[in-house]
Write a protein that holds these residues in place. Structure first.
Motif, PDB file in Angstrom:
ATOM      1  N   ALA A  23      -5.161   6.825  -0.798  1.00 46.77           N
ATOM      2  CA  ALA A  23      -4.657   5.606  -1.435  1.00 46.77           C
ATOM      3  C   ALA A  23      -4.547   5.844  -2.933  1.00 46.77           C
TER       4      ALA A  23
ATOM      5  N   CYS B 178      -4.334  -4.148  -3.174  1.00 40.84           N
ATOM      6  CA  CYS B 178      -3.963  -2.742  -2.959  1.00 40.84           C
ATOM      7  C   CYS B 178      -3.202  -2.144  -4.136  1.00 40.84           C
TER       8      CYS B 178
ATOM      9  N   ASP C  40      -1.572   6.697   2.481  1.00 44.59           N
ATOM     10  CA  ASP C  40      -1.757   5.272   2.750  1.00 44.59           C
ATOM     11  C   ASP C  40      -0.522   4.576   2.190  1.00 44.59           C
TER      12      ASP C  40
ATOM     13  N   THR D 148       0.204   1.371   2.327  1.00 43.56           N
ATOM     14  CA  THR D 148       0.007  -0.071   2.190  1.00 43.56           C
ATOM     15  C   THR D 148       0.710  -0.632   0.970  1.00 43.56           C
ATOM     16  N   LEU D 149       0.586   0.046  -0.171  1.00 47.37           N
ATOM     17  CA  LEU D 149       1.143  -0.499  -1.413  1.00 47.37           C
ATOM     18  C   LEU D 149       2.660  -0.536  -1.387  1.00 47.37           C
TER      19      LEU D 149
END
Length: 330
Positions: A140, A243, A298, A300-301
């Motif tokens: 991340a 995030c 990751d 997510t962002l």
């Protein structure tokens, strides 16, 4: 936002695909490339030749680190996308000075150009290699990236820090991409997919490092470009939530662009064999200096910012590369 873009590294693999997409979307694009001989220059020339077929494209040949060159090209650009770099983990052991010149001095020239040209958005390419010795996965944007395993990664991490400082000092809206093992048609000859396909077709063995015990978050180039084009319209301003990597002191954000699904190296080889309809002779070798056993983004962002992105299946993406390779080198 003015639909005029300056793209450095426009004859490179990712730069070519991004320019082609921007031109298709109606942008005016100035593409700068040094045409360096790190790999076959004729491939870069072929990419630029295709881009020149569009009346909206202007090609400029020159090194990004040349004093004042980028500054002269950046005037009037609504967006600057800095993709030019000396790439390659292993080559950074052989020729480290080229990384200082292209990745550090070159990035400085781009930042100075942005300081004076004031684009609506500056976007700069970094790499998943900056995560280095970090073993926490998926990677991340907020994870530590303080232990680079190669000089290439060190120069890209330094570029991130330089860009943040300019964003803070001069208020330049800046997005830094961390790319994850990009592949697809028109790919680089120094990357595994190109090497594997070329070797198998020639009846030569392929070299598999760490005895095949590796995983990579392979990201198809069109999926990556889709992410970049969506982010162009989103200069860092407001937080996207917990995030977000948005700096507390600058309009600067780091964003992973990856598939979010690592693939085992031997599974990747099987996809290449299936696409070719041939079996590879495999030479198992130890881990190479500067390399890491796995990468995993990751996502997510980026999906919080842009919405869901396409994720091309590895078998489909490899097949598209093989089809292009056979056609291009027929």
């Amino acid at each position: 936002m003015e639909r005029r873009a300056l793209v450095t590294g426009s004859a490179g693999f990712i730069g070519f695909h991004l320019c082609r997409r921007l031109l298709a979307d109606g942008w005016q694009v100035t593409g700068l490339d040094g045409m360096t001989p790190y790999y076959d220059v004729s491939l870069k020339e072929a990419r630029h030749a295709l881009l020149r077929q569009s009346p909206g494209f202007r090609a400029v040949e020159g090194l990004v680190e040349t004093p004042g060159l980028v500054a002269g090209l950046a005037q009037g650009a609504g967006v600057i996308v800095h993709l030019a770099a000396q790439a390659g983990v292993r080559y950074s052991i052989e020729a480290p000075r080229s990384y200082v010149e292209a990745n550090l001095i070159g990035s400085y020239e781009v930042l100075e150009a942005a300081r004076h040209a004031r684009p609506a958005h500056l976007l700069m390419a970094s790499t998943s290699s900056v995560y280095g010795a970090n073993t926490r996965m998926p990677y991340a944007e907020g994870h530590k990236a303080d232990h680079p395993m190669s000089f290439y990664a060190a120069t890209k991490k330094a570029g991130e820090a330089m860009a943040h400082s300019y964003a803070h000092l001069y208020g330049i809206p800046t997005t830094l991409f961390r790319f994850f093992t990009v592949y697809g048609p028109w790919g680089r000859p120094d990357m595994a997919l190109f090497k594997f396909v070329k070797a198998i077709l020639q009846g030569a063995p392929i070299e598999i490092y760490n005895h095949g015990e590796m995983r990579r978050d392979f990201t198809y180039v069109d999926d990556l470009v889709e992410g970049i084009t969506r982010l162009i319209a989103l200069p860092p301003a407001e937080s996207a939530g917990p995030c977000d990597s948005l700096s507390p002191v600058a309009p600067c954000r780091i964003v992973n662009i990856g598939n979010g699904a690592p693939v085992g190296l031997m599974d990747f080889v099987q996809a290449v064999e299936a696409a070719l309809g041939m079996t590879a002779e495999k030479r198992l070798l130890p881990m190479q200096p500067g390399d890491v056993p796995a990468t995993w983004a990751d996502a997510t962002l980026i999906e919080a910012l842009t919405g869901p992105l396409p994720r091309t299946d590895i078998r489909e993406g490899v097949q598209r590369f093989v089809d292009w390779y056979r056609d291009h080198y027929a």
